[in-house]
Design a protein around this motif. Sequence first.
Motif, PDB file in Angstrom:
ATOM      1  N   THR A  23       0.835  -1.209   0.000  1.00 56.56           N
ATOM      2  CA  THR A  23       0.000   0.000   0.000  1.00 56.56           C
ATOM      3  C   THR A  23       0.867   1.255   0.000  1.00 56.56           C
ATOM      4  O   THR A  23       0.594   2.221  -0.722  1.00 56.56           O
ATOM      5  N   THR A  24       1.934   1.218   0.782  1.00 53.25           N
ATOM      6  CA  THR A  24       2.853   2.364   0.850  1.00 53.25           C
ATOM      7  C   THR A  24       3.566   2.567  -0.481  1.00 53.25           C
ATOM      8  O   THR A  24       3.702   3.699  -0.962  1.00 53.25           O
ATOM      9  N   ASN A  25       4.024   1.454  -1.087  1.00 50.95           N
ATOM     10  CA  ASN A  25       4.685   1.537  -2.398  1.00 50.95           C
ATOM     11  C   ASN A  25       3.758   2.157  -3.434  1.00 50.95           C
ATOM     12  O   ASN A  25       4.181   2.989  -4.248  1.00 50.95           O
ATOM     13  N   LEU A  26       2.497   1.738  -3.396  1.00 45.67           N
ATOM     14  CA  LEU A  26       1.520   2.225  -4.371  1.00 45.67           C
ATOM     15  C   LEU A  26       1.294   3.727  -4.224  1.00 45.67           C
ATOM     16  O   LEU A  26       1.235   4.460  -5.218  1.00 45.67           O
ATOM     17  N   LYS A  27       1.201   4.182  -2.994  1.00 44.49           N
ATOM     18  CA  LYS A  27       1.013   5.618  -2.757  1.00 44.49           C
ATOM     19  C   LYS A  27       2.234   6.413  -3.206  1.00 44.49           C
ATOM     20  O   LYS A  27       2.105   7.497  -3.789  1.00 44.49           O
ATOM     21  N   ASP A  28       3.412   5.871  -2.941  1.00 48.42           N
ATOM     22  CA  ASP A  28       4.649   6.542  -3.362  1.00 48.42           C
ATOM     23  C   ASP A  28       4.729   6.627  -4.883  1.00 48.42           C
ATOM     24  O   ASP A  28       5.103   7.664  -5.443  1.00 48.42           O
ATOM     25  N   TYR A  29       4.357   5.522  -5.544  1.00 46.95           N
ATOM     26  CA  TYR A  29       4.405   5.505  -7.012  1.00 46.95           C
ATOM     27  C   TYR A  29       3.362   6.456  -7.599  1.00 46.95           C
ATOM     28  O   TYR A  29       3.607   7.105  -8.617  1.00 46.95           O
ATOM     29  N   THR A  30       2.206   6.544  -6.945  1.00 44.81           N
ATOM     30  CA  THR A  30       1.153   7.460  -7.401  1.00 44.81           C
ATOM     31  C   THR A  30       1.638   8.902  -7.334  1.00 44.81           C
ATOM     32  O   THR A  30       1.403   9.693  -8.255  1.00 44.81           O
ATOM     33  N   ARG A  31       2.323   9.243  -6.242  1.00 46.27           N
ATOM     34  CA  ARG A  31       2.864  10.601  -6.105  1.00 46.27           C
ATOM     35  C   ARG A  31       3.909  10.886  -7.175  1.00 46.27           C
ATOM     36  O   ARG A  31       4.004  12.000  -7.690  1.00 46.27           O
ATOM     37  N   MET A  32       4.680   9.876  -7.517  1.00 49.62           N
ATOM     38  CA  MET A  32       5.725  10.047  -8.525  1.00 49.62           C
ATOM     39  C   MET A  32       5.132  10.158  -9.932  1.00 49.62           C
ATOM     40  O   MET A  32       5.605  10.935 -10.761  1.00 49.62           O
ATOM     41  N   PHE A  33       4.061   9.397 -10.194  1.00 53.28           N
ATOM     42  CA  PHE A  33       3.481   9.354 -11.540  1.00 53.28           C
ATOM     43  C   PHE A  33       2.633  10.592 -11.827  1.00 53.28           C
ATOM     44  O   PHE A  33       2.764  11.209 -12.887  1.00 53.28           O
ATOM     45  N   PHE A  34       1.747  10.932 -10.893  1.00 54.02           N
ATOM     46  CA  PHE A  34       0.846  12.073 -11.093  1.00 54.02           C
ATOM     47  C   PHE A  34       1.414  13.303 -10.389  1.00 54.02           C
ATOM     48  O   PHE A  34       1.346  13.419  -9.169  1.00 54.02           O
ATOM     49  N   LYS A  35       1.968  14.201 -11.182  1.00 51.46           N
ATOM     50  CA  LYS A  35       2.541  15.417 -10.607  1.00 51.46           C
ATOM     51  C   LYS A  35       1.449  16.377 -10.141  1.00 51.46           C
ATOM     52  O   LYS A  35       1.624  17.104  -9.169  1.00 51.46           O
ATOM     53  N   ASP A  36       0.317  16.359 -10.870  1.00 49.53           N
ATOM     54  CA  ASP A  36      -0.795  17.235 -10.514  1.00 49.53           C
ATOM     55  C   ASP A  36      -1.542  16.655  -9.309  1.00 49.53           C
ATOM     56  O   ASP A  36      -1.945  15.488  -9.315  1.00 49.53           O
ATOM     57  N   GLU A  37      -1.728  17.463  -8.287  1.00 48.93           N
ATOM     58  CA  GLU A  37      -2.338  16.979  -7.049  1.00 48.93           C
ATOM     59  C   GLU A  37      -3.783  16.530  -7.249  1.00 48.93           C
ATOM     60  O   GLU A  37      -4.227  15.538  -6.662  1.00 48.93           O
ATOM     61  N   ALA A  38      -4.527  17.253  -8.098  1.00 46.96           N
ATOM     62  CA  ALA A  38      -5.931  16.898  -8.340  1.00 46.96           C
ATOM     63  C   ALA A  38      -6.038  15.526  -9.004  1.00 46.96           C
ATOM     64  O   ALA A  38      -6.871  14.699  -8.618  1.00 46.96           O
ATOM     65  N   CYS A  39      -5.182  15.282  -9.993  1.00 46.40           N
ATOM     66  CA  CYS A  39      -5.168  13.976 -10.673  1.00 46.40           C
ATOM     67  C   CYS A  39      -4.755  12.871  -9.706  1.00 46.40           C
ATOM     68  O   CYS A  39      -5.322  11.774  -9.719  1.00 46.40           O
ATOM     69  N   ARG A  40      -3.767  13.177  -8.879  1.00 46.50           N
ATOM     70  CA  ARG A  40      -3.271  12.192  -7.917  1.00 46.50           C
ATOM     71  C   ARG A  40      -4.360  11.801  -6.920  1.00 46.50           C
ATOM     72  O   ARG A  40      -4.570  10.620  -6.643  1.00 46.50           O
ATOM     73  N   THR A  41      -5.064  12.796  -6.418  1.00 44.03           N
ATOM     74  CA  THR A  41      -6.145  12.536  -5.456  1.00 44.03           C
ATOM     75  C   THR A  41      -7.261  11.725  -6.090  1.00 44.03           C
ATOM     76  O   THR A  41      -7.787  10.779  -5.488  1.00 44.03           O
TER      77      THR A  41
END
Length: 307
Positions: A23-41
């Motif tokens: 779960t932590t890896n996935l969140k870290d990768y999501t932050r790395m992939f989606f630079k835009d905060e709205a898209c990431r959320t």
Amino acid sequence: ARTGTEIDKNIIRKKVYLRGFSTTNLKDYTRMFFKDEACRTLALNQLEANPNLCSLCSVPLFCWIIFKCFDHFYSTFDSHELPDITVTLTDIFLLMTEVHLNRTQKTNLLKKNTRSQVETFRTSKNILFSLSKIAHRGMQKSLFFFDQDEVLIDLSEQNLHLGFLRAVPDYGSCSNQSSYEFLHLTLQSFFTALFLAMEEKVGAKELLHFFAECSTLDTSQSSCFPITWLKNRRSTGPDPFRNCEHFHFTNLFLCGLLSKAKHKLMRHLIPSASIKKKRKVLLAYFSESMKSHLKSLIRARLKEYKQ
């Protein structure tokens, strides 16, 4: 070894279950992939709301594919505010299929493909049906590897290079011919569901076949009450190497393909009357399953409440 590969027990020293992203890896990768905060959320909300999509994201390659699909869906909207859309597992696999099918298009490298999804699927209807026949034939027998001759019965050699199937060494044969498997077991589930949706001769019993398979294999009963004898019966955990996930995903895709949201696309592959008929069968099945489930629940006998 991949699912479906038979290996002599004498040469196996240890079985390893690959867990993939935590779960932590996935969140870290999501932050790395989606630079835009709205898209990431929005992406994280989608994964949290869809456990099946989230489970696929534990596989790093699939996570990248799913995030690329998310990125595509979000980029189709011109407004600065992202719409409140729900991306389903079926949406992801339809887009993946569209990308693979567009490999047949001879377009200029500098020119983007302008075919719509409907046009892509309509012009590739025969290819889709051929792939779905192979997938369904294997799924019925729990086969995940196919001989070259078996594949070429339904699919032309040219269409083998679309990327849906890949060649694998045939260790159990002296023949020089390759065996083939779908790029991922989940992709075989998708095409199996597509066959059940596209084939007009499929009746109610065959349509619900994999629902029955899941019911047979999943014998564990869930309960919200801490009953001792139930705990004792489930003292051993489930074997991660034996599951019916491929049947489960087939059922999910079938529901997605026959849903009203996909009617506009699917009516170009299947007559509308057939879609509605099969959808009615699914709704009736779910209705009966829900009634049966509610009747099987353990009821608390409390004087304050009438039952």
